[in-house]
Design an enzyme around this catalytic site. Structure first.
Site, short mmCIF file in Angstrom:
data_model
loop_
_atom_site.label_atom_id
_atom_site.label_comp_id
_atom_site.label_asym_id
_atom_site.label_seq_id
_atom_site.Cartn_x
_atom_site.Cartn_y
_atom_site.Cartn_z
N GLY A 1 0.85 -1.19 0.00
CA GLY A 1 0.00 0.00 0.00
C GLY A 1 0.88 1.23 0.00
O GLY A 1 1.45 1.61 -1.02
N SER A 2 1.03 1.83 1.19
CA SER A 2 1.94 2.97 1.29
C SER A 2 3.39 2.49 1.38
O SER A 2 4.33 3.28 1.26
CB SER A 2 1.59 3.81 2.52
OG SER A 2 1.68 3.02 3.68
N CYS A 3 3.57 1.18 1.60
CA CYS A 3 4.92 0.61 1.59
C CYS A 3 5.49 0.67 0.18
O CYS A 3 4.77 0.75 -0.79
CB CYS A 3 4.90 -0.85 2.03
SG CYS A 3 4.35 -1.09 3.70
N VAL A 4 6.83 0.60 0.09
CA VAL A 4 7.49 0.62 -1.22
C VAL A 4 8.34 -0.65 -1.36
O VAL A 4 9.07 -1.02 -0.45
CB VAL A 4 8.38 1.87 -1.39
CG1 VAL A 4 9.09 1.85 -2.73
CG2 VAL A 4 7.54 3.13 -1.26
N GLY B 1 4.01 2.94 -2.62
CA GLY B 1 3.88 4.32 -2.14
C GLY B 1 2.53 4.96 -2.43
O GLY B 1 2.44 6.14 -2.70
#
Lengths: 209, 163
Positions: free
Chosen positions: B28-31, B95
């Protein structure tokens, strides 16, 4: 600090269960007003889940879910996230709107504005109910934002919350509620993710540390 | 040779060689940062949760949770596995801002801050970014094929694409 459900003694678990009980009681009352039919609740489940296991507990990182997020601010801050399986979300929409359930899986991402509004309101009701239960128990005052909706893979949905909680390397409270009327049964997961400095505050107020 | 598939979960990093596959589900917001040396056929994948370890002076944190420390560690591990830094190319994915909020509140910028930190770290290390699929508001799963260096990106609405 790092705490898991195995670290909680039975009294502490009872306190959390009682919060969940009151929370889902409020939720059942509010939902039955919205739906115009009696809603019952079962005894809810409470878990403290390590964040790394969160996706697994909720059914695997790639499972598609409907999530509603509420930002909490006040005496403690954090996020409250409602996670519903797809069929559960459809059931709620069906119960409120009296519609036929959309039968095709391809329709998954095509909720109408009204459908989304129903789901956001459900998140609002469930979230608000639990928050007032927590406030009752702890005496901590909080206010909540409007709910934000998201339909995606559970791993992705949770990432914002995991990032927040990851700052302390921590856990989330998971309240699992079952609400039903004569014909339908809805199971909802509600996650409370306190922000960095709020974890200890909540646990301290509840007498855990 | 037998092909192994390694899952790279949140705040984890893995280095492997052809013909293995490294994958991360539900970014999700992780890369996800995938670095590949096509000559040594060694690759690494890291699942970044937060931008920088410098923001956290207290507590115990694994270095692979953060973009800056994690990517640097992964490059070291790849060199240890026989890769050469001058052959390395990077691809970055993820991200996203998952929840549609009307203004960019703090909780909605973590994805873009993660991406910015990854780009900056790779620049410092002198590793070129040859492809990216970042931002937006959709979750992604990635599969990194170490035989070819190809990265497949899967989303729930748009299916699979290759970068």
């Amino acid at each position: 600090m790092n705490i898991g459900s195995e670290n909680l003694d039975s009294i502490q678990q009872d306190v959390l269960k009682e919060i969940a009980n009151i929370g889902s009681g409020h939720a059942a009352t509010a939902l039955s007003a919205m739906l115009g039919c009696p809603i019952e609740q079962s005894v809810p489940n409470v878990l403290l889940v390590p964040l790394s296991e969160m996706s697994t507990v909720l059914g695997g990182a790639e499972k598609v879910v409907v999530a509603g997020m509420i930002k909490i601010d006040g005496d403690f801050s954090g996020y409250l996230i409602m996670v519903l399986d797809f069929d559960q979300a459809e059931k709620i929409i069906g119960m409120v709107c009296g519609d036929e359930k959309p039968d095709s899986k391809l329709e998954l991402y095509k909720f109408s504005a009204l459908d989304k509004s129903v789901l956001a309101e459900t998140a609002n009701i469930l979230g608000g109910s639990y928050l007032s239960a927590i406030a009752e128990f702890t005496g901590l005052r909080v206010s909540s934002s409007v709910p934000y909706l998201c339909i995606d893979m559970v791993g992705a949905v949770m990432s914002v919350a995991v990032a927040e909680a990851g700052k302390t390397g921590d856990f989330a409270f998971l309240f699992q509620s079952e609400l039903f009327n004569e014909t339908e049964r809805i199971i909802g997961n509600l996650l409370l993710i306190p922000e960095e400095k709020s974890c200890d505050k909540i646990l301290k107020t509840l007498g855990f540390i | 040779m037998k092909q192994n598939r390694h899952s790279v979960d949140i705040a984890m990093m893995k280095v492997a060689r052809a013909p293995d596959i490294l994958y991360s589900l539900g970014l999700g917001s992780c890369v996800g940062v995938a670095i590949y040396d096509p000559v040594a056929r060694v690759g690494g994948l890291i699942h970044v949760l937060l931008p920088s370890f410098k923001e956290f002076t207290q507590g115990v944190h694994s270095r692979t949770k953060f973009a800056d420390s994690g990517i640097a560690d992964m490059v070291e591990a790849m060199i240890g596995a026989g890769a050469k830094k001058y052959n390395m190319k990077a691809k970055i994915v993820g991200g996203a801002a998952m929840f549609a909020t009307e203004n960019n509140q703090v909780h909605n910028t973590i994805g873009s801050r993660n991406v910015a930190s990854c780009v900056e770290t790779l620049k410092k290390l002198g590793i070129e970014i040859i492809a990216q699929d970042v931002g937006g508001n959709k979750g992604r799963s990635i599969f990194f094929d170490l035989s070819t260096g190809v990265l497949s990106v899967r989303t729930i609405e748009k299916g699979e694409k290759v970068i």
